[in-house]
Design a protein around this motif. Structure first.
Motif, PDB file in Angstrom:
ATOM      1  N   PRO A   4      -3.837  18.032 -37.125  1.00 46.95           N
ATOM      2  CA  PRO A   4      -3.809  19.152 -36.156  1.00 46.95           C
ATOM      3  C   PRO A   4      -3.901  20.532 -36.796  1.00 46.95           C
ATOM      4  O   PRO A   4      -4.366  21.476 -36.159  1.00 46.95           O
ATOM      5  CB  PRO A   4      -2.460  18.992 -35.446  1.00 46.95           C
ATOM      6  CG  PRO A   4      -1.618  18.197 -36.381  1.00 46.95           C
ATOM      7  CD  PRO A   4      -2.553  17.304 -37.146  1.00 46.95           C
ATOM      8  N   HIS A   5      -3.471  20.647 -38.061  1.00 47.62           N
ATOM      9  CA  HIS A   5      -3.520  21.964 -38.713  1.00 47.62           C
ATOM     10  C   HIS A   5      -4.954  22.431 -38.905  1.00 47.62           C
ATOM     11  O   HIS A   5      -5.239  23.612 -38.937  1.00 47.62           O
ATOM     12  CB  HIS A   5      -2.857  21.920 -40.093  1.00 47.62           C
ATOM     13  CG  HIS A   5      -1.444  21.449 -40.066  1.00 47.62           C
ATOM     14  ND1 HIS A   5      -0.422  22.199 -39.552  1.00 47.62           N
ATOM     15  CD2 HIS A   5      -0.882  20.283 -40.487  1.00 47.62           C
ATOM     16  CE1 HIS A   5       0.715  21.514 -39.686  1.00 47.62           C
ATOM     17  NE2 HIS A   5       0.458  20.357 -40.221  1.00 47.62           N
ATOM     18  N   LEU A   6      -5.863  21.467 -39.084  1.00 44.28           N
ATOM     19  CA  LEU A   6      -7.248  21.809 -39.405  1.00 44.28           C
ATOM     20  C   LEU A   6      -8.178  21.636 -38.213  1.00 44.28           C
ATOM     21  O   LEU A   6      -9.363  21.969 -38.282  1.00 44.28           O
ATOM     22  CB  LEU A   6      -7.753  20.907 -40.552  1.00 44.28           C
ATOM     23  CG  LEU A   6      -6.919  20.930 -41.832  1.00 44.28           C
ATOM     24  CD1 LEU A   6      -7.504  19.967 -42.869  1.00 44.28           C
ATOM     25  CD2 LEU A   6      -6.836  22.338 -42.399  1.00 44.28           C
ATOM     26  N   PRO A  57       6.630  23.433 -37.516  1.00 46.02           N
ATOM     27  CA  PRO A  57       6.243  22.845 -36.215  1.00 46.02           C
ATOM     28  C   PRO A  57       6.459  21.332 -36.088  1.00 46.02           C
ATOM     29  O   PRO A  57       6.266  20.786 -35.013  1.00 46.02           O
ATOM     30  CB  PRO A  57       4.736  23.157 -36.150  1.00 46.02           C
ATOM     31  CG  PRO A  57       4.284  23.181 -37.572  1.00 46.02           C
ATOM     32  CD  PRO A  57       5.462  23.697 -38.384  1.00 46.02           C
ATOM     33  N   HIS A  58       6.879  20.632 -37.172  1.00 41.70           N
ATOM     34  CA  HIS A  58       6.919  19.158 -37.137  1.00 41.70           C
ATOM     35  C   HIS A  58       8.196  18.618 -36.503  1.00 41.70           C
ATOM     36  O   HIS A  58       8.898  17.776 -37.080  1.00 41.70           O
ATOM     37  CB  HIS A  58       6.784  18.604 -38.560  1.00 41.70           C
ATOM     38  CG  HIS A  58       5.550  19.059 -39.263  1.00 41.70           C
ATOM     39  ND1 HIS A  58       5.510  20.202 -40.039  1.00 41.70           N
ATOM     40  CD2 HIS A  58       4.301  18.549 -39.291  1.00 41.70           C
ATOM     41  CE1 HIS A  58       4.294  20.363 -40.521  1.00 41.70           C
ATOM     42  NE2 HIS A  58       3.536  19.382 -40.086  1.00 41.70           N
ATOM     43  N   VAL A  59       8.467  19.076 -35.292  1.00 44.21           N
ATOM     44  CA  VAL A  59       9.756  18.786 -34.640  1.00 44.21           C
ATOM     45  C   VAL A  59       9.935  17.325 -34.213  1.00 44.21           C
ATOM     46  O   VAL A  59      11.053  16.901 -33.951  1.00 44.21           O
ATOM     47  CB  VAL A  59       9.924  19.677 -33.388  1.00 44.21           C
ATOM     48  CG1 VAL A  59      10.101  21.133 -33.793  1.00 44.21           C
ATOM     49  CG2 VAL A  59       8.713  19.535 -32.465  1.00 44.21           C
ATOM     50  N   ALA A  64       2.736  14.071 -49.124  1.00 44.49           N
ATOM     51  CA  ALA A  64       1.696  15.082 -49.355  1.00 44.49           C
ATOM     52  C   ALA A  64       2.044  16.453 -48.786  1.00 44.49           C
ATOM     53  O   ALA A  64       1.903  17.459 -49.455  1.00 44.49           O
ATOM     54  CB  ALA A  64       0.370  14.599 -48.783  1.00 44.49           C
ATOM     55  N   HIS A  65       2.474  16.526 -47.548  1.00 36.36           N
ATOM     56  CA  HIS A  65       2.800  17.843 -47.003  1.00 36.36           C
ATOM     57  C   HIS A  65       4.134  17.795 -46.286  1.00 36.36           C
ATOM     58  O   HIS A  65       4.655  16.734 -45.979  1.00 36.36           O
ATOM     59  CB  HIS A  65       1.641  18.398 -46.162  1.00 36.36           C
ATOM     60  CG  HIS A  65       1.665  18.038 -44.706  1.00 36.36           C
ATOM     61  ND1 HIS A  65       1.535  16.756 -44.237  1.00 36.36           N
ATOM     62  CD2 HIS A  65       1.783  18.824 -43.612  1.00 36.36           C
ATOM     63  CE1 HIS A  65       1.570  16.768 -42.926  1.00 36.36           C
ATOM     64  NE2 HIS A  65       1.724  18.011 -42.506  1.00 36.36           N
ATOM     65  N   ASP A  66       4.710  18.972 -46.072  1.00 35.96           N
ATOM     66  CA  ASP A  66       6.082  19.043 -45.602  1.00 35.96           C
ATOM     67  C   ASP A  66       6.230  18.728 -44.113  1.00 35.96           C
ATOM     68  O   ASP A  66       6.612  19.577 -43.330  1.00 35.96           O
ATOM     69  CB  ASP A  66       6.644  20.452 -45.858  1.00 35.96           C
ATOM     70  CG  ASP A  66       7.255  20.548 -47.242  1.00 35.96           C
ATOM     71  OD1 ASP A  66       7.610  19.503 -47.805  1.00 35.96           O
ATOM     72  OD2 ASP A  66       7.380  21.677 -47.748  1.00 35.96           O
ATOM     73  N   ALA A  67       5.931  17.495 -43.737  1.00 37.38           N
ATOM     74  CA  ALA A  67       6.028  17.143 -42.324  1.00 37.38           C
ATOM     75  C   ALA A  67       7.399  16.551 -41.992  1.00 37.38           C
ATOM     76  O   ALA A  67       7.699  16.295 -40.834  1.00 37.38           O
ATOM     77  CB  ALA A  67       4.941  16.146 -41.955  1.00 37.38           C
ATOM     78  N   PHE A  68       8.227  16.314 -43.008  1.00 35.91           N
ATOM     79  CA  PHE A  68       9.428  15.505 -42.777  1.00 35.91           C
ATOM     80  C   PHE A  68      10.738  16.272 -42.905  1.00 35.91           C
ATOM     81  O   PHE A  68      11.794  15.670 -43.054  1.00 35.91           O
ATOM     82  CB  PHE A  68       9.403  14.287 -43.705  1.00 35.91           C
ATOM     83  CG  PHE A  68       8.265  13.357 -43.382  1.00 35.91           C
ATOM     84  CD1 PHE A  68       8.382  12.420 -42.371  1.00 35.91           C
ATOM     85  CD2 PHE A  68       7.044  13.460 -44.042  1.00 35.91           C
ATOM     86  CE1 PHE A  68       7.323  11.585 -42.038  1.00 35.91           C
ATOM     87  CE2 PHE A  68       5.974  12.631 -43.719  1.00 35.91           C
ATOM     88  CZ  PHE A  68       6.115  11.692 -42.710  1.00 35.91           C
ATOM     89  N   GLY A  91       3.139  21.962 -48.839  1.00 35.24           N
ATOM     90  CA  GLY A  91       3.750  22.908 -47.913  1.00 35.24           C
ATOM     91  C   GLY A  91       3.618  22.450 -46.477  1.00 35.24           C
ATOM     92  O   GLY A  91       3.213  21.319 -46.201  1.00 35.24           O
ATOM     93  N   ILE A  92       3.943  23.326 -45.567  1.00 32.66           N
ATOM     94  CA  ILE A  92       4.048  22.983 -44.152  1.00 32.66           C
ATOM     95  C   ILE A  92       2.697  22.644 -43.538  1.00 32.66           C
ATOM     96  O   ILE A  92       2.569  21.791 -42.687  1.00 32.66           O
ATOM     97  CB  ILE A  92       4.641  24.170 -43.369  1.00 32.66           C
ATOM     98  CG1 ILE A  92       6.035  24.502 -43.885  1.00 32.66           C
ATOM     99  CG2 ILE A  92       4.679  23.892 -41.880  1.00 32.66           C
ATOM    100  CD1 ILE A  92       7.100  23.543 -43.517  1.00 32.66           C
ATOM    101  N   SER A  93       1.662  23.369 -43.936  1.00 35.10           N
ATOM    102  CA  SER A  93       0.333  23.111 -43.394  1.00 35.10           C
ATOM    103  C   SER A  93      -0.504  22.440 -44.468  1.00 35.10           C
ATOM    104  O   SER A  93      -0.318  22.692 -45.656  1.00 35.10           O
ATOM    105  CB  SER A  93      -0.335  24.416 -42.972  1.00 35.10           C
ATOM    106  OG  SER A  93      -1.707  24.182 -42.733  1.00 35.10           O
ATOM    107  N   SER A 104       2.331  11.096 -40.144  1.00 33.28           N
ATOM    108  CA  SER A 104       3.009  12.396 -40.129  1.00 33.28           C
ATOM    109  C   SER A 104       2.627  13.189 -38.894  1.00 33.28           C
ATOM    110  O   SER A 104       3.439  13.382 -37.996  1.00 33.28           O
ATOM    111  CB  SER A 104       2.700  13.168 -41.405  1.00 33.28           C
ATOM    112  OG  SER A 104       1.315  13.214 -41.665  1.00 33.28           O
ATOM    113  N   ASP A 105       1.363  13.613 -38.809  1.00 37.29           N
ATOM    114  CA  ASP A 105       0.961  14.495 -37.712  1.00 37.29           C
ATOM    115  C   ASP A 105       0.072  13.800 -36.690  1.00 37.29           C
ATOM    116  O   ASP A 105      -0.423  14.424 -35.756  1.00 37.29           O
ATOM    117  CB  ASP A 105       0.220  15.721 -38.265  1.00 37.29           C
ATOM    118  CG  ASP A 105       1.130  16.590 -39.129  1.00 37.29           C
ATOM    119  OD1 ASP A 105       2.327  16.275 -39.231  1.00 37.29           O
ATOM    120  OD2 ASP A 105       0.640  17.583 -39.676  1.00 37.29           O
ATOM    121  N   ALA A 106      -0.174  12.510 -36.889  1.00 35.24           N
ATOM    122  CA  ALA A 106      -0.971  11.735 -35.933  1.00 35.24           C
ATOM    123  C   ALA A 106      -0.377  10.333 -35.861  1.00 35.24           C
ATOM    124  O   ALA A 106       0.206   9.856 -36.824  1.00 35.24           O
ATOM    125  CB  ALA A 106      -2.430  11.665 -36.387  1.00 35.24           C
TER     126      ALA A 106
END
Ligand SMILES: [Zn+2]
Length: 309
Positions: free
Chosen positions: A66-68, A133-135, A199-203, A219-221, A279-281
């Protein structure tokens, strides 16, 4: 019909008070509500709460970052047809900000993080004053997103409010059981090993809620590429702590985490890739991981198995 229109006019004046920011142009009484969503976790929540009253069109499927994510021409047409658009907010859909803002002038939009008290949101130092945003990985926090979906649909379609309340209550009860499960699983891991490297700060929310230290490389994104310095620093940390496993993510290239593994090995210590976390999907439709509950269960099971090996 006239009553519905009046209700919409009333909604227009109430905008800013409730979760619905702008009213839809179409009267929704009795009509199926056309919903567009961004990430799968939101799609799933709307399907569960809206049930037969909604037709949900999720823009971001399995493996999509979603970030990209940029809206295509086709997406814009889908968004134009929608009665309401649910999205994450907090800059999660960073490349869609323009589209969401533009569409928000003509359509109802709802950022599911809007109803979350700011005191419960994380603002990590490395993200310069912005909220993480990774609530969704704090299950109790995500329950507020489900409540916001319920309230927004009820506001748009008051005639079905009782249905939305019932569906949401069922789903929220399931999420409470999920939270209990995650907590119990997490407690199986001895304190010093409770570290998630990925890999990225989703957790970060997962870490706070269930007692894990979290180290992300990017990082976050995912928009920021990790430098070699980050890889070496992270590798030293893993080697010193003797962590048995680090993790890749389904929506992020595994390349950087593999580089970390190599760097750990060059220090004479072996670390396994403990598996892929969502993570984001979410996972593929028709698999257990294709639902929010399944994805969270998969993640905690993978983390615990990796760290207990
Ligand atoms: Zn992310």
């Amino acid at each position: 019909m006239r009553r519905a229109l009046l209700a919409l006019v009333a909604l227009a004046f109430a905008a800013g008070c409730g979760p619905v920011e702008h009213p839809s142009a179409r009267a929704l009484d009795g009509e199926t509500i056309r919903v567009v969503t961004t990430i799968g976790m939101i799609t799933n929540a709307v399907e569960r709460v809206g049930g037969s009253r909604v037709e949900v069109d999720g823009l971001m499927g399995p493996g999509i970052d979603p970030h990209l994510y940029k809206a295509s021409e086709g997406d814009l047409r889908r968004v134009e047809r929608a009665d309401v658009i649910f999205y994450g907010g907090l800059h999660l859909e960073a490349k869609m900000a323009d589209v969401l803002e533009r569409i928000g002038k003509r359509r109802a939009t709802s950022a599911v993080t809007d109803a979350m008290p700011r005191s419960r949101l994380l603002r990590p130092a490395q993200f310069a004053g912005a909220y993480d945003p990774h609530v969704w990985f704090d299950v109790r926090l995500w329950m507020l997103a489900v409540e916001q979906v319920r309230d927004t649909l009820s506001e748009l379609d008051p005639g079905s409010a009782a249905l939305y309340r019932r569906n949401a209550a069922d789903y929220l009860a399931e999420l409470e059981r999920l939270d209990t499960y995650v907590r119990a699983q997490a407690e199986r891991v001895p304190e010093p090993l409770r570290v998630i490297v990925t890999a990225h700060d989703a957790f970060n929310y997962f870490g706070r809620a269930y007692g894990f230290e979290v180290r992300g490389l990017q990082g976050i994104s995912t928009a920021a590429e990790a430098g070699a310095g980050d890889v070496q620093g992270l590798a030293s940390f893993i080697a010193e702590r003797r962590l048995p496993a680090i993790f890749v993510e389904s929506s992020v290239s595994p390349r950087t985490i593999q580089a970390v593994r190599e760097a750990v090995r060059s220090r004479g210590v072996d670390v396994e890739i403990g598996g892929a976390l969502f993570s984001d999907a979410m996972g593929n439709e028709s698999t257990p991981e294709g639902t929010y509950v399944g994805m969270v269960r998969h993640n905690v099971d993978t983390i615990v198995e990796g760290l207990l090996r």
